[in-house]
Scaffold this motif. Structure first.
Motif, PDB file in Angstrom:
ATOM      1  N   UNK A  82       0.732  -1.399  -0.020  1.00 14.96           N
ATOM      2  CA  UNK A  82      -0.221  -0.035  -0.164  1.00 14.96           C
ATOM      3  C   UNK A  82       0.784   1.239   0.019  1.00 14.96           C
ATOM      4  N   UNK A  83       2.213   1.098  -0.114  1.00 14.95           N
ATOM      5  CA  UNK A  83       3.079   2.400  -0.310  1.00 14.95           C
ATOM      6  C   UNK A  83       3.253   2.561  -1.717  1.00 14.95           C
ATOM      7  N   UNK A  84       2.375   3.445  -2.159  1.00 12.56           N
ATOM      8  CA  UNK A  84       2.611   3.540  -3.740  1.00 12.56           C
ATOM      9  C   UNK A  84       2.922   5.317  -3.816  1.00 12.56           C
ATOM     10  N   UNK A  85       3.810   5.645  -4.517  1.00 14.94           N
ATOM     11  CA  UNK A  85       4.084   6.933  -4.570  1.00 14.94           C
ATOM     12  C   UNK A  85       3.031   8.023  -5.371  1.00 14.94           C
ATOM     13  N   UNK A  86       2.307   8.858  -4.778  1.00 16.11           N
ATOM     14  CA  UNK A  86       1.051   9.554  -5.637  1.00 16.11           C
ATOM     15  C   UNK A  86      -0.082   9.226  -5.030  1.00 16.11           C
ATOM     16  N   UNK A  87      -0.293   7.982  -4.391  1.00 17.92           N
ATOM     17  CA  UNK A  87      -1.559   7.500  -3.975  1.00 17.92           C
ATOM     18  C   UNK A  87      -1.589   7.245  -2.475  1.00 17.92           C
ATOM     19  N   UNK A  88      -2.600   7.564  -1.940  1.00 18.47           N
ATOM     20  CA  UNK A  88      -2.479   7.212  -0.540  1.00 18.47           C
ATOM     21  C   UNK A  88      -2.973   5.578  -0.189  1.00 18.47           C
ATOM     22  N   UNK A  89      -2.682   5.033   0.929  1.00 16.46           N
ATOM     23  CA  UNK A  89      -2.909   3.593   1.136  1.00 16.46           C
ATOM     24  C   UNK A  89      -4.389   3.437   0.845  1.00 16.46           C
ATOM     25  N   UNK A  90      -5.338   4.218   1.467  1.00 20.16           N
ATOM     26  CA  UNK A  90      -6.751   4.214   1.158  1.00 20.16           C
ATOM     27  C   UNK A  90      -7.079   4.015  -0.407  1.00 20.16           C
ATOM     28  N   UNK A 135     -16.924  14.658 -18.940  1.00 20.26           N
ATOM     29  CA  UNK A 135     -16.346  16.104 -18.818  1.00 20.26           C
ATOM     30  C   UNK A 135     -16.281  16.645 -17.268  1.00 20.26           C
ATOM     31  N   UNK A 136     -17.207  16.286 -16.607  1.00 23.86           N
ATOM     32  CA  UNK A 136     -17.203  16.844 -15.141  1.00 23.86           C
ATOM     33  C   UNK A 136     -16.322  16.228 -14.291  1.00 23.86           C
ATOM     34  N   UNK A 137     -16.138  14.908 -14.717  1.00 22.81           N
ATOM     35  CA  UNK A 137     -15.038  14.303 -13.935  1.00 22.81           C
ATOM     36  C   UNK A 137     -13.556  14.782 -14.072  1.00 22.81           C
ATOM     37  N   UNK A 138     -13.518  14.958 -15.655  1.00 26.92           N
ATOM     38  CA  UNK A 138     -12.197  15.588 -16.036  1.00 26.92           C
ATOM     39  C   UNK A 138     -11.908  17.036 -15.582  1.00 26.92           C
ATOM     40  N   UNK A 139     -12.907  17.749 -15.418  1.00 25.86           N
ATOM     41  CA  UNK A 139     -12.710  19.076 -14.890  1.00 25.86           C
ATOM     42  C   UNK A 139     -12.317  19.022 -13.337  1.00 25.86           C
ATOM     43  N   UNK A 140     -12.928  18.241 -12.619  1.00 23.71           N
ATOM     44  CA  UNK A 140     -12.610  18.364 -11.028  1.00 23.71           C
ATOM     45  C   UNK A 140     -11.506  17.302 -10.903  1.00 23.71           C
ATOM     46  N   UNK A 141     -11.014  16.525 -11.905  1.00 26.50           N
ATOM     47  CA  UNK A 141      -9.701  15.726 -11.830  1.00 26.50           C
ATOM     48  C   UNK A 141      -8.289  16.374 -12.365  1.00 26.50           C
ATOM     49  N   UNK A 142      -8.375  15.819 -13.576  1.00 25.37           N
ATOM     50  CA  UNK A 142      -7.188  16.202 -14.362  1.00 25.37           C
ATOM     51  C   UNK A 142      -7.177  17.668 -14.734  1.00 25.37           C
ATOM     52  N   UNK A 143      -8.304  18.262 -14.778  1.00 21.06           N
ATOM     53  CA  UNK A 143      -8.258  19.619 -15.323  1.00 21.06           C
ATOM     54  C   UNK A 143      -7.896  20.653 -14.218  1.00 21.06           C
ATOM     55  N   UNK A 144      -8.423  20.844 -12.911  1.00 19.59           N
ATOM     56  CA  UNK A 144      -8.455  21.579 -11.924  1.00 19.59           C
ATOM     57  C   UNK A 144      -7.549  20.797 -10.976  1.00 19.59           C
ATOM     58  N   UNK A 145      -7.582  19.458 -10.544  1.00 20.12           N
ATOM     59  CA  UNK A 145      -7.076  18.757  -9.530  1.00 20.12           C
ATOM     60  C   UNK A 145      -7.566  19.081  -8.313  1.00 20.12           C
ATOM     61  N   UNK A 149      -8.094  10.499  -3.599  1.00 17.65           N
ATOM     62  CA  UNK A 149      -8.793   9.030  -3.107  1.00 17.65           C
ATOM     63  C   UNK A 149     -10.397   9.298  -3.655  1.00 17.65           C
ATOM     64  N   UNK A 150     -11.069  10.544  -3.723  1.00 17.81           N
ATOM     65  CA  UNK A 150     -12.210  10.997  -3.971  1.00 17.81           C
ATOM     66  C   UNK A 150     -12.250  10.678  -5.641  1.00 17.81           C
ATOM     67  N   UNK A 151     -11.459  11.108  -6.525  1.00 19.24           N
ATOM     68  CA  UNK A 151     -11.279  10.930  -7.918  1.00 19.24           C
ATOM     69  C   UNK A 151     -11.254   9.363  -8.103  1.00 19.24           C
ATOM     70  N   UNK A 152     -10.408   8.695  -7.518  1.00 22.88           N
ATOM     71  CA  UNK A 152     -10.321   7.196  -7.659  1.00 22.88           C
ATOM     72  C   UNK A 152     -11.667   6.658  -7.369  1.00 22.88           C
ATOM     73  N   UNK A 153     -12.539   7.021  -6.326  1.00 22.12           N
ATOM     74  CA  UNK A 153     -13.794   6.445  -6.177  1.00 22.12           C
ATOM     75  C   UNK A 153     -14.601   6.722  -7.420  1.00 22.12           C
ATOM     76  N   UNK A 154     -14.871   7.961  -7.773  1.00 23.11           N
ATOM     77  CA  UNK A 154     -15.467   8.310  -9.103  1.00 23.11           C
ATOM     78  C   UNK A 154     -14.895   7.320 -10.152  1.00 23.11           C
TER      79      UNK A 154
END
Length: 354
Positions: free
Chosen positions: A60-68, A271-281, A286-291
């Motif tokens: 669960x130790x992955x750079x850039x991603x939390x254990x959850x 498009x909405x997922x992209x805006x809140x994710x890769x667009x504006x970050x 964790x929330x983005x992964x859930x989406x």
């Protein structure tokens, strides 16, 4: 220097540089440059030592991603793998070619998705972006020091914010979404050019979203607008399938309505997922992964389950469409023998889309 003689004076040795070329001395095993079988034994010893020191928490130790977030990725992988085994088992037992093709397309889609989630859970399939600066002058750059991000969280040089770019997911969408659309369009009477345009819009949409996420410059929003345009065109084509199923049976209409609603809703959310994710970050990773996992489970697993539960209707539909196509060919052949010619447009208008 030969110091064995009593009359010989030896110089003081202040430094010595030693290099060992074979084992059997007092040097550590890692510094011994053995070859052949001895080198293999050394590698085996290092592998065994690493295996004995293995800690389950390191998964669960992955750079850039939390254990959850890593746990979410592994959970989705297990779910997709279970669907793959289920669909594949049903494919092996099914004898009807039309139904077997639907099983196989669902199996391939969830299998590719499972592989992408396993890659992300193991620390592959994405790049880490690091935010530099603050305020309007801030920007994102690709980080080349992923190991330090994971192992040195207290270092002041690594306190800048990071965000993963999940490039493997876009590759997965390019491979899996055409399978869903092909199966969906088989339920309608849409002409072949319209079906090809729908698949083209889907490919361009995913490609533009990928380029928009990969570019860390204002030009990313131009690709985002192009992707949104292709998404709107694709939704319009899918919506036109409601009119193209008027001649189908009531169960087929109900099946298309369910699947088309899932497809249009999922594609409208991209498009909405992209805006809140890769667009504006703006969203936490964790929330983005859930989406993302909710989107994939809905489009692939739920899609496959709905299709497989209604396979008798699909088999009857494809069989009737094939018979209709055969009847059109026989009619044209009989007309040819009778001296009557059919225009190509007339034949195409009566030809069903498989």
């Amino acid at each position: 220097a030969d110091c064995s003689g009593a009359s010989v004076r030896c110089s003081n040795v202040t430094r010595a540089s030693l290099q060992y070329f074979h084992p059997g001395d007092d040097a550590p095993l890692s510094s011994c440059y053995a070859t052949g079988a001895l080198s293999n034994l050394r590698d085996m010893k290092e592998w065994v030592d690493a295996a004995l020191e293995f800690d389950l928490r390191s998964l669960f130790l992955v750079a850039g991603v939390s254990p959850f977030g890593v746990a979410l990725l592994y959970t989705t992988f297990v779910l997709m793998l279970g669907c793959t085994v289920l669909f594949w088992g049903m494919t092996k037992w099914e004898q009807e070619p039309a139904r077997k093709g639907v099983y196989l397309r669902c199996t391939v889609a969830v299998a590719i998705s499972a592989g992408s989630y396993l890659a992300m859970a193991s620390g592959n399939g994405f790049l880490v972006l690091r935010k530099l600066g603050a305020g309007p002058a801030s920007g994102w750059v690709y980080s080349s020091d992923l190991l330090n991000d994971a192992l040195q969280p207290d270092d002041t040089a690594h306190h800048s914010r990071t965000y993963p770019f999940l490039w493997i997911r876009y590759c997965e969408l390019l491979l899996t979404t055409p399978l869903q659309l092909y199966t969906l369009f088989a339920l309608t009477d849409l002409p072949q050019p319209t079906v090809m345009m729908g698949l083209f819009c889907n490919t361009m949409m995913v490609t533009c979203f990928f380029l928009a996420a990969a570019i860390n410059a204002p030009a990313e929003w131009a690709f985002f607008l192009c992707a949104s345009l292709f998404a709107a065109l694709l939704i319009r084509i899918v919506h036109s399938g409601f009119e193209a199923t008027e001649k189908r049976s009531r169960p087929t209409k109900r099946l298309f309505s369910r699947i088309a609603s899932i497809i249009m809703g999922a594609w409208a959310a991209l498009p909405l997922i992209w805006i809140v994710g890769d667009g504006t970050r703006a969203l936490p990773i964790d929330v983005l992964l859930m989406l993302h996992l909710t989107w994939d489970v809905l489009v692939k697993s739920v899609f496959g389950v709905i299709m497989l539960r209604n396979l008798p209707d699909i088999g009857t539909l494809l069989e009737s469409a094939a018979q209709e196509l055969e009847s059109v060919g026989l009619t044209a052949k009989a007309a040819h023998h009778a001296g009557v010619s059919y225009d190509d447009d007339d034949v195409k208008a009566a030809r069903p889309t498989l």
